[in-house]
Design an enzyme around this catalytic site. Structure first.
Site, PDB file in Angstrom:
ATOM      1  N   GLY A  90      -6.359  -3.217   7.752  1.00  0.00           N
ATOM      2  CA  GLY A  90      -7.193  -2.323   7.572  1.00  0.00           C
ATOM      3  C   GLY A  90      -8.422  -2.372   8.640  1.00  0.00           C
ATOM      4  O   GLY A  90      -8.780  -1.355   9.048  1.00  0.00           O
ATOM      5  N   THR A  96       0.897  -1.195   0.183  1.00  0.00           N
ATOM      6  CA  THR A  96      -0.067   0.090   0.137  1.00  0.00           C
ATOM      7  C   THR A  96       0.766   1.302  -0.101  1.00  0.00           C
ATOM      8  O   THR A  96       1.971   1.299   0.538  1.00  0.00           O
ATOM      9  CB  THR A  96      -0.930  -0.053   1.002  1.00  0.00           C
ATOM     10  N   VAL A 131     -13.734  -3.450   1.819  1.00  0.00           N
ATOM     11  CA  VAL A 131     -13.127  -2.071   1.822  1.00  0.00           C
ATOM     12  C   VAL A 131     -12.329  -2.021   3.210  1.00  0.00           C
ATOM     13  O   VAL A 131     -12.969  -2.294   4.205  1.00  0.00           O
ATOM     14  CB  VAL A 131     -14.144  -1.065   1.719  1.00  0.00           C
ATOM     15  N   GLY A 132     -11.041  -1.533   3.043  1.00  0.00           N
ATOM     16  CA  GLY A 132     -10.167  -1.521   4.215  1.00  0.00           C
ATOM     17  C   GLY A 132     -10.142  -0.082   4.703  1.00  0.00           C
ATOM     18  O   GLY A 132     -11.179   0.870   4.418  1.00  0.00           O
ATOM     19  N   ASP A 133      -9.226   0.358   5.333  1.00  0.00           N
ATOM     20  CA  ASP A 133      -9.358   1.849   5.970  1.00  0.00           C
ATOM     21  C   ASP A 133      -8.818   2.894   5.085  1.00  0.00           C
ATOM     22  O   ASP A 133      -9.201   3.971   5.347  1.00  0.00           O
ATOM     23  CB  ASP A 133      -7.899   1.712   6.885  1.00  0.00           C
TER      24      ASP A 133
HETATM   25  N1  ASP Z   1      -4.463  -0.845   4.899  1.00  0.00           N
HETATM   26  C1  ASP Z   1      -4.607  -1.748   3.612  1.00  0.00           C
HETATM   27  C2  ASP Z   1      -5.869  -2.532   3.740  1.00  0.00           C
HETATM   28  O1  ASP Z   1      -6.182  -3.050   4.663  1.00  0.00           O
HETATM   29  C3  ASP Z   1      -3.482  -2.798   3.515  1.00  0.00           C
HETATM   30  C4  ASP Z   1      -2.327  -2.264   3.761  1.00  0.00           C
HETATM   31  O2  ASP Z   1      -1.794  -0.931   4.132  1.00  0.00           O
HETATM   32  O3  ASP Z   1      -0.864  -2.711   3.279  1.00  0.00           O
HETATM   33  O4  ASP Z   1      -6.442  -2.494   2.679  1.00  0.00           O
END
Ligand code: ASP
Length: 283
Positions: free
Chosen positions: A219, A166, A195-197
């Site tokens: 996330g 990410t 959907v993540g953060d």
């Molecule tokens: N935070 C991102 C998600 O959960 C993944 C990441 O930061 O590597 O989609």
């Protein structure tokens, strides 16, 4: 006049071999700040560079869902609380540019097929972000699930996360204005539609008059702790930027991968409990 500050990262758990990507993106951001450019343009430039780098898990090269599709999330926010985001968007080259377009609408977040339709209306061409390397990683992941070949801490599929890659950027321009942004293909072993953060204000990013924060990692855990806003609130109450990042990291058990970058009035901060390729021009 404030001195311009940029921080970029390539994801909690990213190999240090791709630190050149973080630096190239950071320098693209700095060149936007030359001659009084805006933090918003700096962060946009940085994330476009990182999304176009196939080694990162954002834009081209994004991780695939369990059904083999790339669905991407991205967001951007400025210190006047303007923000734009897209979630589970497909078939575009730079989700961050679509997120920036969403900023110009009355809305904050567009999702899925309607985000794609919006992108097309705004003139974003169709682009396939799925790379051969992402397909290989996806097939390996599916094989591991089929064989039950999961690490001891990850017997449950929902706990088995393969993060890394990410991307994020924060910037302060010479007028002292801030911007935060982030973009991701998500994690491995995601259901379509997850959907993540990353596209959620307060979770994956936050920005206000006290500074800008962008985070990476697991996330679901980040959303539950509203991590970016938690770090920002510490900065707004006068905590030094680095100390606020360190404190944010302490909200999580060490088994949960987390990375935080921030820029405040006193400069840059970074904290991560895994390896992370990142870059800053700040001393
Ligand atoms: N935070 C991102 C998600 O959960 C993944 C990441 O930061 O590597 O989609």
């Amino acid at each position: 006049m404030a001195s311009p500050v940029v921080v970029t990262h390539c994801g909690a758990g990213s190999t240090l071999e791709i630190v050149d990507a973080a630096e190239t993106a950071g320098r693209a951001a700095l060149s936007a700040l030359d001659g009084g450019g805006r933090a918003l343009d700096a962060v946009t430039n940085a994330i476009v560079v990182l999304e176009d780098d196939e080694r990162t898990n954002a834009g081209t090269g994004s991780r695939l869902r369990i059904d083999g599709r790339a669905q991407m999330d991205a967001s951007i926010m400025t210190e006047d609380l303007e923000s734009g985001a897209v979630a589970a968007i497909e078939g575009v080259r730079n989700p961050i540019l679509v997120a920036r377009k969403v900023m110009e609408t009355p809305h904050v977040l567009l999702v899925g097929a309607d985000a794609v339709a919006f992108a097309r209306r705004m003139g974003f061409q169709s682009h396939n972000p799925v790379t051969a390397a992402a397909k290989v990683r996806w097939k390996e992941s599916l094989d591991r699930i089929r064989r039950g070949d999961l690490p001891p801490h990850a017997r449950k599929w929902r706990d088995f996360r393969d993060l890394a890659g990410t991307v994020g950027a924060v910037a302060r321009d010479s007028r002292g204005h801030f911007c935060a942004g982030s973009s991701t293909g998500g994690t491995a072993f995601m259901m379509p539609g997850r959907v993540g953060d990353t596209p959620i204000v307060g979770a994956g990013i936050y920005c206000g008059s006290a500074g800008a924060v962008s985070v990476t990692g697991h996330g679901e855990e980040i959303i539950r702790r509203v991590l970016s806003k938690s770090v920002y609130d510490l900065m707004a109450r006068g905590r030094r930027t680095q100390a606020a990042c360190d404190e944010g990291l302490r909200l999580f058990k060490k088994t949960i991968p987390i990375g935080i970058i921030a820029v405040g009035k006193d400069g840059a901060g970074e904290a991560c409990n895994r390896k992370m390729a990142w870059w800053t021009n700040a001393p």
